[in-house]
Design a protein around this motif. Sequence first.
Motif, short mmCIF file in Angstrom:
data_model
loop_
_atom_site.label_atom_id
_atom_site.label_comp_id
_atom_site.label_asym_id
_atom_site.label_seq_id
_atom_site.Cartn_x
_atom_site.Cartn_y
_atom_site.Cartn_z
N ALA A 117 4.30 2.24 3.49
CA ALA A 117 5.61 2.46 2.86
C ALA A 117 6.74 2.01 3.79
N GLN A 118 6.57 2.22 5.10
CA GLN A 118 7.58 1.76 6.05
C GLN A 118 7.65 0.23 6.08
N VAL A 119 6.47 -0.40 6.04
CA VAL A 119 6.40 -1.86 6.14
C VAL A 119 7.11 -2.54 4.97
N ALA A 147 9.46 -1.19 2.87
CA ALA A 147 10.69 -0.52 2.45
C ALA A 147 11.75 -1.55 2.06
N GLY A 148 12.39 -1.32 0.92
CA GLY A 148 13.47 -2.18 0.46
C GLY A 148 13.02 -3.48 -0.17
N GLU A 149 11.73 -3.70 -0.35
CA GLU A 149 11.22 -4.94 -0.92
C GLU A 149 10.49 -4.67 -2.24
N GLU A 150 10.21 -5.73 -2.98
CA GLU A 150 9.41 -5.62 -4.20
C GLU A 150 7.94 -5.60 -3.85
N VAL A 151 7.18 -4.77 -4.55
CA VAL A 151 5.74 -4.69 -4.30
C VAL A 151 4.98 -4.75 -5.62
N LEU A 152 3.72 -5.17 -5.53
CA LEU A 152 2.82 -5.16 -6.67
C LEU A 152 1.68 -4.19 -6.38
N VAL A 153 1.32 -3.38 -7.37
CA VAL A 153 0.17 -2.49 -7.29
C VAL A 153 -0.80 -2.89 -8.39
N VAL A 154 -2.02 -3.22 -8.01
CA VAL A 154 -3.02 -3.66 -8.98
C VAL A 154 -4.01 -2.53 -9.20
N ALA A 190 1.89 3.84 -6.69
CA ALA A 190 3.11 3.33 -7.32
C ALA A 190 4.24 4.34 -7.24
N VAL A 191 3.94 5.60 -7.53
CA VAL A 191 4.97 6.64 -7.50
C VAL A 191 5.49 6.82 -6.07
N TYR A 192 4.59 6.83 -5.10
CA TYR A 192 4.98 7.03 -3.71
C TYR A 192 5.81 5.85 -3.20
N LEU A 193 5.35 4.65 -3.45
CA LEU A 193 6.05 3.46 -2.96
C LEU A 193 7.42 3.30 -3.61
N SER A 194 7.56 3.78 -4.84
CA SER A 194 8.84 3.64 -5.55
C SER A 194 9.97 4.40 -4.85
N GLN A 195 9.64 5.34 -3.96
CA GLN A 195 10.66 6.10 -3.24
C GLN A 195 11.36 5.25 -2.18
N THR A 196 10.68 4.22 -1.69
CA THR A 196 11.26 3.39 -0.62
C THR A 196 11.37 1.91 -0.99
N ALA A 197 10.52 1.43 -1.90
CA ALA A 197 10.53 0.02 -2.28
C ALA A 197 11.68 -0.28 -3.23
N ILE A 202 9.80 1.47 -11.59
CA ILE A 202 8.40 1.08 -11.79
C ILE A 202 8.25 0.42 -13.16
N GLU A 203 7.63 -0.75 -13.19
CA GLU A 203 7.30 -1.40 -14.46
C GLU A 203 5.79 -1.58 -14.54
N VAL A 204 5.25 -1.48 -15.75
CA VAL A 204 3.82 -1.68 -15.98
C VAL A 204 3.63 -2.97 -16.76
N ARG A 205 2.79 -3.83 -16.24
CA ARG A 205 2.52 -5.12 -16.89
C ARG A 205 1.06 -5.15 -17.35
N PRO A 206 0.81 -4.86 -18.62
CA PRO A 206 -0.56 -4.83 -19.14
C PRO A 206 -1.13 -6.23 -19.35
N PHE A 207 -2.44 -6.29 -19.55
CA PHE A 207 -3.16 -7.55 -19.82
C PHE A 207 -2.85 -8.62 -18.77
N THR A 208 -2.73 -8.18 -17.51
CA THR A 208 -2.32 -9.10 -16.44
C THR A 208 -3.28 -8.98 -15.25
N GLU A 209 -3.50 -10.08 -14.57
CA GLU A 209 -4.30 -10.06 -13.34
C GLU A 209 -3.76 -11.09 -12.35
#
Length: 560
Positions: free
Chosen positions: A373-375, A377-384, A394-401, A431-438
């Motif tokens: 989360a420190q690494v 912080a303030g950036e966009e991330v993807l969770v697969v 996703a919930v945890y990272l959304s606090q800092t990302a 947080i956004e959810v992108r279904p049918f995606t890989e």
Amino acid sequence: MTDVPGASPVFDQSQAARLFPALTDAQIARIASYGSRRRIRAGEVLIEPGTEVFPFFVVVSGAIEIVRPSSIGGASISVHVHSPGEFTGDTNMLLGRPALMRSTAIATGEALAFTHEQLLALVQTDSEISDILMRTFIYRRLAIIDLGIGDVVVIGSMHSAATLRIREFLARNGHPLKYFDLDRDPDVQTLLDRFHVAPVDIPFVICRGDMTLRNPSNQELAKCLGFNRAIDGRVRDVVIVGAGPSGLAAAVYGASEGLDVLVIESNSPGGQAASSSKIENYLGFPSGVSGQELAGRALTQAQKFGAQITIANGARGLTCDRRPYEVQLEDGTHVVTRTVVIATGAEYRRPAIENLARFEGMGVYYGATHIEAQVCAGEEVLVVGGGNSAGQAAVYLSQTAKRVSMIVRSGGLADTMSRYLIRRIEDSPSIEVRPFTEIAALEGDGHLERVHSRDNASGKTVGRDIRHLFLMTGAVPNTAWLHGCAALDAKGFIKTGSDLTPDELTASRWPLTRAPHLLETSLPGVFAVGDVRGGNVKRVASAVGEGSIAISFVHRVLAE
């Protein structure tokens, strides 16, 4: 004889009250028979940092000062002065690890001194004192970690996979460290020049104040810090392979019931659960608990009852054609045991993406802890992933990302994730959810810089500038070390109990007239629990339950 009031230079009054409670005269009189009385003299050094075998003290009169000595990367710090009724120590005393601080008598008086064995006997038999000591030891360790006043200095880079590995290893083992980042602390370069440190030597670790390690392995770091006691040649009642929730539960129940227990862990306690930032549906924790905190408490609890645990030294093989069984460890040690509990768990499946291994630890992660989360912080991330681990991340990272995008191959989360997490995700604006995606492809020069994802509904591929990707999909059981000893299902998980077919038992040469016990593998006296077992339900609570149940069957096997 002069008593000196307690003092805590680095803690305020409320913190000091929790970290340094005083035992009553009645409590001190009650526990005196467990240890021995000894005179302490002003100026006498009672414990040096790095001492592997050291006593636990309760001050009767006089005073003992606790000091973090000066070392490279930090000045000497007076942590606390213990006054009468107060006691020394933190979790290292129970874990059998070397002392972190120097203890010096600063006023002549008397103390009760306890060896490691005497302390264990005390906490196992006196529940009131056990509650006080265990709670205080845990609070002290957490405070030391928060202050970063331990005996390890790590100099590394947030763009270094090895630095991330070492920081995670120390964090998951609850060991305090002081971290300097080359990208954010340019003055550190002067220190590196002093030791002639080249880029290939990063991360550079100063261990116990004077020993230096250049890009060490986890095994080298564990050895330097004295994490493990020597394993002798006696025959164990049970060897537990893996220190995730199921393995630690087996260790707690086995040791508390008088069994000779050895736990073998290839990396750090907690398994996959340790990477969970917050588990909110675990019984008894209405406010939630991090996987790391749960694992740390379980580790201390197991060793309180006498279980021996070896870290960063996993199982390499099992000799299964004779009894007692023999487990071979990565360092070449062989352990003979009457029974075995396999709790090696599973790891996240690595998707077939070109260049994936190149970015692991350099933008691709398999856990979302405070360090990750420190690494990002303030950036966009993807969770697969669409399971609870992905949702918690996703919930945890959304606090800092800046923003979190969840990628799932299915049409949504309802079939794979707990409802409380789905609600958190739906209610979070970041947080956004992108279904049918890989994921289709990864790009970057050294560190991940761009991620291409494919919408399977439309067939369209889109590239985005993403530097942090969290993969939490599927599970691959850690069973390769068994080398065919136990019957596995089609996916490589261990079959147990009634799931074993007569043909499988015949092929394994099952020698007994009775059928396998619940959780017992095709080897008599060898049990499988948690995520490594076929048919597991992938919940921390069920893993803990299986670990405890397995011990009840271990007793039956030992009695046969």
